[in-house]
Structures are given as C-alpha cells and as structure tokens.
Design an enzyme around this catalytic site. Sequence first.
Site, PDB file in Angstrom:
ATOM      1  N   GLU A 143      -6.592  -7.859  -1.307  1.00 15.06           N
ATOM      2  CA  GLU A 143      -7.461  -7.887   0.160  1.00 15.06           C
ATOM      3  C   GLU A 143      -8.731  -7.650  -0.096  1.00 15.06           C
ATOM      4  O   GLU A 143      -9.343  -6.381  -0.042  1.00 15.06           O
ATOM      5  CB  GLU A 143      -6.764  -6.987   1.042  1.00 15.06           C
ATOM      6  CG  GLU A 143      -5.278  -7.170   1.668  1.00 15.06           C
ATOM      7  CD  GLU A 143      -4.716  -6.057   2.444  1.00 15.06           C
ATOM      8  OE1 GLU A 143      -5.413  -5.455   3.054  1.00 15.06           O
ATOM      9  OE2 GLU A 143      -3.499  -6.294   2.698  1.00 15.06           O
ATOM     10  N   GLU A 195       0.870  -1.247   0.071  1.00 14.62           N
ATOM     11  CA  GLU A 195      -0.153   0.040   0.050  1.00 14.62           C
ATOM     12  C   GLU A 195       0.788   1.467   0.093  1.00 14.62           C
ATOM     13  O   GLU A 195       0.516   2.119   0.630  1.00 14.62           O
ATOM     14  CB  GLU A 195      -0.883   0.057   1.194  1.00 14.62           C
ATOM     15  CG  GLU A 195      -1.947  -1.105   0.972  1.00 14.62           C
ATOM     16  CD  GLU A 195      -3.057  -1.060   2.137  1.00 14.62           C
ATOM     17  OE1 GLU A 195      -4.288  -1.369   2.036  1.00 14.62           O
ATOM     18  OE2 GLU A 195      -2.854  -0.583   3.278  1.00 14.62           O
TER      19      GLU A 195
END
Length: 636
Positions: A277, A201
């Site tokens: 995710e 991320e």
Amino acid sequence: MPTWSARRRPGRTLGLLLLVILSFLVLRRWSWHGLVPTWLRHRHSGLQAKGQNFMLEDSTFWIFGGSIHYFRVPREYWRDRLLKLRACGLNTLTTYVPWNLHEPERGKFDFSGNLDLEAFVLLAAEVGLWVILRPGPYVCSELDLGGLPSWLLQDSGMRLRTTYKGFTDAVDLYFDHLMSRVVPLQYRYGGPVIAVQVENEYGSYNRDPAYMPYVKRALEDRGIVELLLTSDNKDGLSKGVMDGVLATINLQSQSELQLLVTYLLSVQSVQPKMVMEYWTGWFDSWGGPHNILDSSEVLKTVSAIVDAGSSINLYMFHGGTNFGFMNGALHFQDYKSDVTSYDYDAVLTEAGDYTAKYVKLREFFGSVSGAPLPLPPDLLPKTAYEAVKPVFCLSLWDVLPYLEEPVSSEKPVNMENLPINDGNGQSFGYTLYETTITSSGILSGLVRDRGQVFVNTVSVGFLDYKRKEVAIPLIQGFILLRILVENCGRVNYGDNINDQRKGLIGDLYLNDSPLRGFKIYSLEMKKGFFKSFLGDKWNPVPDVPTFPAFFLGVLSVPLSPYDTFMKLEGWEKGVVFVNGQNLGRYWNVGPQETLYLPGVWLAEGINQVIVFEEKMAGPMIQFTETPHLGRRQYVD
C-alpha cells in the site's frame, strides 16, 4: 462447488481433479487466449519470490498494481475503471473482499450484482490485468468493523482476530464458501490471481500468536496455492512477519521507505521488496478537513520506491464510494466516523475522472515499461439536473405503524442482539427506543454512536461520546421518551474492535434510576424498506415539518442518464435514496458537501428521490457536475 474443512487437507488427487473440473466450468465462457503470451499458456509455477526478484514462470516480474474495490464502484463501471488502470501502465489489480457484505447473516452468502467477486476478477483478466486478492477475514479498508460481520458481536465473549473458537468457527464457514469461488481463479488453474494476502496489518493488532498461522492454514487447506503475502505498516511490521509468507509494507513517505526496507532485509534476508500500500491520499472523517496529497509528491515517492528495486501497489488507484452504511470509523482520543465519499484523493476521482496524479503516473509507468500504453478511455459525461423540490413528506412518527412489529424488552437491547433478521440482529442504520416516563430530570446512558432524544415528538437534545446527559423537561400527563440512535460506523482499525456494539449499551437512566419497558424499532432502511409506506400514505410537505422525516421528490431525466452530484444545501443530516439505492449519509459539518449519484442508477424519465432528514430540511435538492469536498488539508 466443494467445501473443504480447515482441519483436514483434501486428498491430493481428488482435490486436483475437482479443481480442473471447476476451472473448466468457470473458464469455458471466457477466451484467455489473447490475455497471456504463448509461453505462459502452459502454466507451472506461478508467481514466486526468488532472491531479490519476483518470477512468473522463468521471467523476472515487476508488480505495478492499483487498488479498486468492486463493492465501492457500480458494476456497470467496473470495466471503465479497470481499463483506466491498465492504461496508466499498471499490470495488477488488488482488491479486498468484505466478509460483512458477502455474509450479512450467518450462513447466508451474497455474491450477486455489485458483490460478484468472480465476475470482477475475470473482467480484470479480460482487460489484461493480474490480480492480488486480499480476502481477510479482517480487511480494515475503512469499512464498518474492518469488514467483519456485526453478528459476531452477539457473543459477549467474542475476541475478534484471534483463535477464539467462536471467531474461527465463523471464519471456517465463510472461507469454505469463499475459497470454493477463489480457487479456480488462481494462476495455476488458468486464472489471473497470482498472490493472496494473509489477513491484513495484523502486526499492529497482534493479540494472538497462533492466529496468523491459523489463517495461513485455512487458506492452504482450502486449495490456495499461489504466493502468500502479509502487509503491515510501520507500527506493525516488526510483529507481522511470519515464516513461509512474504512480508510487504504499507507507507506514504520516502522517509518511511528506507526505514522499512532496511528492517525487511534484516528479518527475511534477500527477498523481493514490495510496497503493498503506497497511500496516494487519505480518507476523510465527518467534521474534519478534506485530505490532499500533492501530485508532485506522489510522483517523487513512487519513483523512489521503484528506483529502490521495489514493486508497488497504489492504494487507492480509485477509491469509489461508501454507498449505504458501509463506512467505518476511528476511535483513538475522539470517535471519528468516515464520510460517504471514498475519493481518497486517489489517482482517479470518486466518479472515475482523471487527475494530475494520473497524468504524471501514466507518463512514469510508460517510461518504465518501455512499450506503448493503451489509450485511456474517454471520460464519462456528467450533468447538473434541474433542482428537485420535495412534494411529499412523512414524519418518522407517522411511519412507525407501517413498520414490522417492534421488539418488546424490559431493558434496552443493543443493535447486534436484537431478535431480528433470523436471529442475526441489526447491522446498520438507526434504532428507535421508546419507553414511558412520569417525571422530569436528567437522562443518561451509554449511546453508540449518536442518539437524538425526544419527549413525545419534540427533540430535547443528543447523547453521544461527548454529551453524556440530557435534561428532560417537566411535561404534564403521558410522556413518551424516545431515543433515535444511529450507528455512524464501527471502528475499522485499532485495539477496540471488540467493543463496537451499537445502540443503547446497558441501562438508560433517569435521575440515576434505570428505565424499563422498551419498544425497539429497527430502522436498517434496507431495500424494500419504503414499500410498506408508499402510495397514499404520504402527505404534502407542511410549512413546518415534524422531524425526523422522510421527504419524497421526483427527478426528471429527459434523455440518457448521466452521472451527477447531489447537493443538499440547507439540509442538516440524513440519508438519501434514489430509486431504492442508498447513496449514503450527508451531514452539514463537512467536509463532504455532495453525494455521488451514478447515472447507471437513474432511468430515463421519472426517478424517485427520498431523503431521510433528522433535524432540518432545505427547500430544494440541487445537482452539480462537480463534487464539493470542502476545505482541504494536505497530508503530511
């Protein structure tokens, strides 16, 4: 095992020869014959992105994955959790690799016991799973400092997650060691690892445009040859895409799905879609609600993701537990530390039990696969043991003479810069600061994260993010001022990770005058901590104990040990140790009300239970078969 430089690619022939030798040494103990079809036993190309499909060799491949973190699950239960993942119709395991746990001190690596990454990956292969590895160096994962080691913060100019030399030098050393273990586990060398994620991320952090290319090179130069991925949420996707790496997305709702998929199509054209995710629940913070995501909503979103032609990874399939002090925190408007349980309202519970999500998702993935699924393993038994009454007690003040010599310093020193642990400072736990004062007044200072203030042995208040001052009463004679500071968890996500030093930060003031002459005790409570004051040093529990204090009791297990949950009703805040294992923190602010105690950490017969309580002890330590996670809040 070889150690390769990040600045120079090894010779191709020599590198391949070494990899073949390493692969033989690792795999000779394992039979891979039954794990893959005959046509895959001679491997060539590995997982590839071709057009809108993933391809494994010459066949279209769908990634149906689930996240389980080996470091959050007792090693003895790894097989049980992996078999349950496989029986749910999933074909791929994903896991993070926590740098801070594997290199607790600079240059000293730990891949033993519950941190045996290679054993975990090979076990996944043994039960028929592929593996996507997410080695960081930063992983987030609600871990202290996002999985980065705290000793990095000894450098006052440290810029984490950038190409700052102090950071990349440390990453290079870590990756030299880690990748020598990972390389033989790759698909092309006979292992189950089919893809590797580049950092985590980074688009939402985005401090250095040279950083992600550096991490990519660091992986490739050390022999990573499998498909590389990035992973970003809606806040970072626009800045997280990089050339030569497949972008994947993180989300929870169907509304996010269409938006992010559309964006991916615009920046990387026709490529396989993957939700790295899909958040099956959410984590909890102390003092907040227990987050819940309805199982029907989960099924709808998972179905929508797959119907959209996307591969998927369930984060988390099984969350496990933040044993010890490994939990992280968030700090946006307010500082919020994560609870010990990483139940996450995931597909399996914290203790590995089935949920409504498991039943629905197994039916769904079974229908997608079109083939019979393995039978789910039986549940592990649970029990409620007889309550334990602490019989011995030792005040923290009585323990101090048995600890290692305190650090003497004119000024306060933060945890990370204490000259202990071979110069690596203190990572976790508590630190006690002592000095003498000669007057009353207003005490103030920057305390991270929570400091209980004592005059001699009497508690007079707390200093933390909201309570900036404490009144020190007038006492005649010699006054010993003490502050017991707890690292409640370093921030694991956000812009302020460089500011996560713990303890007393800078000067401590009394009536605006800086105090001097400190003794500083490190209370990391690592394994072996209690050996220095066991035996005849303990006293019977008095009617009115002096806090903080350690309480000692005995849990009797008459037959084979089973899993259980410890309930500390009437206790306020502290840490529990059973047979030397740190189960983690408890706190009566909730939402977590019980601590998971794996049966494999118990012995038949006598088991030692030690509770470190900061302020108020209950009469008993109770046990229950089911967890209590407090009031619930449904995740939006």
